[in-house]
Design a protein around this motif. Structure first.
Motif, mmCIF file in Angstrom:
data_model
loop_
_atom_site.group_PDB
_atom_site.id
_atom_site.type_symbol
_atom_site.label_atom_id
_atom_site.label_comp_id
_atom_site.label_asym_id
_atom_site.label_seq_id
_atom_site.Cartn_x
_atom_site.Cartn_y
_atom_site.Cartn_z
ATOM 1 N N THR A 290 0.875 -1.092 -0.122
ATOM 2 C CA THR A 290 0.004 0.039 0.086
ATOM 3 C C THR A 290 0.771 1.287 -0.051
ATOM 4 O O THR A 290 2.081 1.349 0.519
ATOM 5 C CB THR A 290 -0.830 0.059 1.050
ATOM 6 N N PHE A 291 0.355 2.249 -0.527
ATOM 7 C CA PHE A 291 1.008 3.544 -0.822
ATOM 8 C C PHE A 291 0.270 4.631 -0.079
ATOM 9 O O PHE A 291 -1.236 4.748 -0.149
ATOM 10 C CB PHE A 291 1.508 3.913 -2.037
ATOM 11 N N ARG A 292 0.756 5.698 0.610
ATOM 12 C CA ARG A 292 0.480 6.909 1.484
ATOM 13 C C ARG A 292 1.034 7.848 0.779
ATOM 14 O O ARG A 292 2.169 7.986 0.449
ATOM 15 C CB ARG A 292 0.313 6.694 2.882
ATOM 16 N N TYR A 293 0.016 9.135 0.934
ATOM 17 C CA TYR A 293 0.871 10.602 0.756
ATOM 18 C C TYR A 293 0.265 11.480 1.771
ATOM 19 O O TYR A 293 -0.656 11.588 2.269
ATOM 20 C CB TYR A 293 0.781 10.946 -0.623
ATOM 21 N N PHE B 19 10.826 26.134 -0.536
ATOM 22 C CA PHE B 19 10.516 26.205 -1.677
ATOM 23 C C PHE B 19 9.281 26.039 -1.999
ATOM 24 O O PHE B 19 8.545 25.760 -3.487
ATOM 25 C CB PHE B 19 11.436 25.387 -2.520
ATOM 26 N N GLY B 20 8.276 25.579 -0.961
ATOM 27 C CA GLY B 20 7.071 25.506 -0.986
ATOM 28 C C GLY B 20 6.768 23.862 -0.523
ATOM 29 O O GLY B 20 7.821 23.081 -0.158
ATOM 30 N N ASP B 21 5.531 23.573 -0.452
ATOM 31 C CA ASP B 21 4.978 22.441 0.073
ATOM 32 C C ASP B 21 5.544 21.177 -0.986
ATOM 33 O O ASP B 21 5.703 21.350 -2.214
ATOM 34 C CB ASP B 21 3.713 22.074 0.169
ATOM 35 N N ALA B 22 5.956 19.911 -0.507
ATOM 36 C CA ALA B 22 6.213 19.068 -1.258
ATOM 37 C C ALA B 22 5.441 17.824 -0.889
ATOM 38 O O ALA B 22 4.923 17.768 0.131
ATOM 39 C CB ALA B 22 7.831 18.755 -0.830
ATOM 40 N N LEU B 23 5.581 16.841 -2.180
ATOM 41 C CA LEU B 23 4.771 15.675 -1.734
ATOM 42 C C LEU B 23 5.502 14.752 -1.186
ATOM 43 O O LEU B 23 6.483 14.227 -2.038
ATOM 44 C CB LEU B 23 3.896 15.502 -3.220
ATOM 45 N N ALA B 24 5.041 13.929 -0.333
ATOM 46 C CA ALA B 24 5.744 12.790 0.162
ATOM 47 C C ALA B 24 4.903 11.549 0.119
ATOM 48 O O ALA B 24 3.819 11.421 0.612
ATOM 49 C CB ALA B 24 6.113 13.107 1.821
ATOM 50 N N VAL B 25 5.329 10.526 -0.439
ATOM 51 C CA VAL B 25 4.702 9.277 -0.761
ATOM 52 C C VAL B 25 5.557 8.278 -0.250
ATOM 53 O O VAL B 25 6.671 7.930 -0.181
ATOM 54 C CB VAL B 25 4.579 9.085 -2.180
ATOM 55 N N PHE B 26 4.763 7.409 0.836
ATOM 56 C CA PHE B 26 5.467 6.348 1.700
ATOM 57 C C PHE B 26 4.859 5.097 0.987
ATOM 58 O O PHE B 26 3.649 4.948 0.879
ATOM 59 C CB PHE B 26 4.867 6.674 3.085
ATOM 60 N N SER B 27 5.560 3.883 1.206
ATOM 61 C CA SER B 27 5.303 2.616 0.958
ATOM 62 C C SER B 27 5.274 2.325 2.547
ATOM 63 O O SER B 27 5.479 2.654 3.485
ATOM 64 C CB SER B 27 6.328 1.861 -0.022
ATOM 65 N N ASP B 28 4.870 0.474 2.394
ATOM 66 C CA ASP B 28 5.032 0.037 3.488
ATOM 67 C C ASP B 28 6.647 -0.322 4.193
ATOM 68 O O ASP B 28 6.695 -0.397 5.306
ATOM 69 C CB ASP B 28 4.568 -1.383 3.508
ATOM 70 N N GLU B 29 7.572 0.038 3.206
ATOM 71 C CA GLU B 29 9.041 -0.062 3.714
ATOM 72 C C GLU B 29 9.753 1.438 3.790
ATOM 73 O O GLU B 29 10.875 1.302 3.925
ATOM 74 C CB GLU B 29 9.525 -0.940 2.535
ATOM 75 N N GLY B 30 8.942 2.543 3.566
ATOM 76 C CA GLY B 30 9.688 3.812 3.815
ATOM 77 C C GLY B 30 9.145 4.679 2.885
ATOM 78 O O GLY B 30 8.280 4.611 2.211
ATOM 79 N N ILE B 31 9.786 6.024 2.856
ATOM 80 C CA ILE B 31 9.238 7.094 1.894
ATOM 81 C C ILE B 31 9.876 6.627 0.590
ATOM 82 O O ILE B 31 10.969 6.238 0.307
ATOM 83 C CB ILE B 31 9.999 8.225 2.338
ATOM 84 N N VAL B 32 9.053 6.751 -0.429
ATOM 85 C CA VAL B 32 9.522 6.025 -1.622
ATOM 86 C C VAL B 32 9.435 7.212 -2.803
ATOM 87 O O VAL B 32 10.266 7.058 -3.770
ATOM 88 C CB VAL B 32 8.070 5.084 -2.425
ATOM 89 N N ARG B 33 9.069 8.363 -2.380
ATOM 90 C CA ARG B 33 9.210 9.846 -3.326
ATOM 91 C C ARG B 33 8.923 10.954 -2.578
ATOM 92 O O ARG B 33 7.991 10.772 -1.649
ATOM 93 C CB ARG B 33 8.423 9.540 -4.544
ATOM 94 N N PHE B 34 9.649 11.801 -2.791
ATOM 95 C CA PHE B 34 9.636 13.275 -2.183
ATOM 96 C C PHE B 34 9.765 14.213 -3.155
ATOM 97 O O PHE B 34 10.924 14.264 -3.846
ATOM 98 C CB PHE B 34 10.423 13.310 -0.938
ATOM 99 N N ASP B 35 8.453 15.018 -3.558
ATOM 100 C CA ASP B 35 8.648 15.845 -4.790
ATOM 101 C C ASP B 35 8.253 17.228 -4.580
ATOM 102 O O ASP B 35 7.174 17.434 -3.971
ATOM 103 C CB ASP B 35 7.692 15.317 -5.918
ATOM 104 N N GLU C 183 7.070 13.490 10.911
ATOM 105 C CA GLU C 183 8.418 13.227 11.194
ATOM 106 C C GLU C 183 9.488 13.976 10.230
ATOM 107 O O GLU C 183 10.480 14.634 10.443
ATOM 108 C CB GLU C 183 8.770 11.801 11.443
ATOM 109 N N LEU C 184 9.047 13.696 8.822
ATOM 110 C CA LEU C 184 9.769 14.389 7.878
ATOM 111 C C LEU C 184 9.851 15.804 8.026
ATOM 112 O O LEU C 184 10.906 16.450 7.838
ATOM 113 C CB LEU C 184 9.358 13.903 6.261
ATOM 114 N N ALA C 185 8.792 16.255 8.151
ATOM 115 C CA ALA C 185 8.699 17.814 8.410
ATOM 116 C C ALA C 185 9.348 18.159 9.520
ATOM 117 O O ALA C 185 10.009 19.567 9.237
ATOM 118 C CB ALA C 185 6.773 18.319 8.556
ATOM 119 N N HIS C 186 9.487 17.748 10.398
ATOM 120 C CA HIS C 186 10.209 18.203 11.713
ATOM 121 C C HIS C 186 11.845 18.039 11.261
ATOM 122 O O HIS C 186 12.713 18.853 11.655
ATOM 123 C CB HIS C 186 10.103 17.168 12.890
ATOM 124 N N LEU C 187 12.095 17.005 10.477
ATOM 125 C CA LEU C 187 13.703 17.048 10.070
ATOM 126 C C LEU C 187 13.789 18.130 8.970
ATOM 127 O O LEU C 187 14.997 18.643 9.234
ATOM 128 C CB LEU C 187 13.810 15.538 9.453
#
Length: 224
Positions: A2-5, A12-28, A61-65
């Motif tokens: 499954t994938f979540r976003y 530079f603006g808000d970015a799209l973060a997509v996650f799989s069951d194994e971790g972040i798969v894309r950050f755009d 968590e990514l936003a805090h980092l």
């Protein structure tokens, strides 16, 4: 699988973060002012052959980092969050994983990355890997420079790379700080390496008006 976003704010603006069951798969980072434009998610869905489901809070968590990073903390993202590399393979994968090891404030040439990634002479392929990285910001492709030491150009926004190089170079030098509102956060950012108080955004315009002298507004004080 499954994938979540979710979305995470950056200077530079808000970015799209997509996650799989194994971790972040894309950050755009979107080319649009609104990262929720449908074609960004459609492009990721095409790559994954699945439509990610919205999951508000998944990127907290990514936003805090990201907030720590742009506040001048030497964050190495891959030590805090799992990266799912399914969207890249071959030499590009080896090159990007090598680039992850370049420390804060350091740089490496395209040729040097090629050598460490196991393919001496593949400097051009390293440049391609930088351009197709599925992880904007998270993988520090801005630290890969030309052989003469000048900033590389991985993508349509070289000013973003220059901004991050200046951020890392100036932190620890008691550089004057400026405050810029980003989404729900306020980031305190150092001046550019050239002393400029302007950052350029996605549309290429001078954003000086979006950045205010923190000592004048009283919102923050110069970094010590």
């Amino acid at each position: 699988m499954t994938f979540r976003y979710d979305f995470a704010p950056t200077p530079f603006g808000d970015a799209l973060a997509v996650f799989s069951d194994e971790g972040i798969v894309r950050f755009d980072l979107s080319e649009s002012e609104d990262p929720r434009v449908p074609w960004l998610l459609e492009g990721v869905s095409h790559q994954l052959r699945a439509v990610p489901e919205p999951d508000p809070g998944a990127a907290d968590e990514l936003a805090h980092l990201l907030s720590d990073y742009f506040d001048g903390e030497p964050v190495r993202f891959d030590r805090h969050i799992r990266l799912d590399w399914r969207l890249v393979d071959g030499f590009a994968l080896a090159a990007l994983q090598t680039i992850c090891s370049i420390e804060w404030g350091q740089t490496m040439s395209y040729g040097e990355v090629a050598i460490l990634a196991g393919h001496p002479g593949a400097a051009r392929a390293v440049g391609t890997a930088c351009r197709i990285t599925p992880f904007s910001i998270i993988v520090p492709v801005h630290r890969v420079v030309r052989s003469d030491g000048s900033a590389g150009q991985s993508g349509a926004h070289p000013e973003r790379m220059g901004f991050r190089l200046a951020l890392e170079a100036n932190c620890g030098r008691q550089a004057p700080s400026w405050t810029r509102r980003v989404g729900r956060r306020v980031h305190t950012l150092p001046l550019g390496a050239d002393g400029s108080d302007a950052v350029r955004d996605d549309d290429g315009d001078d954003d000086t008006g979006d950045i205010v002298d923190a000592t004048k507004r009283g919102t923050a004080s110069p970094r010590k």
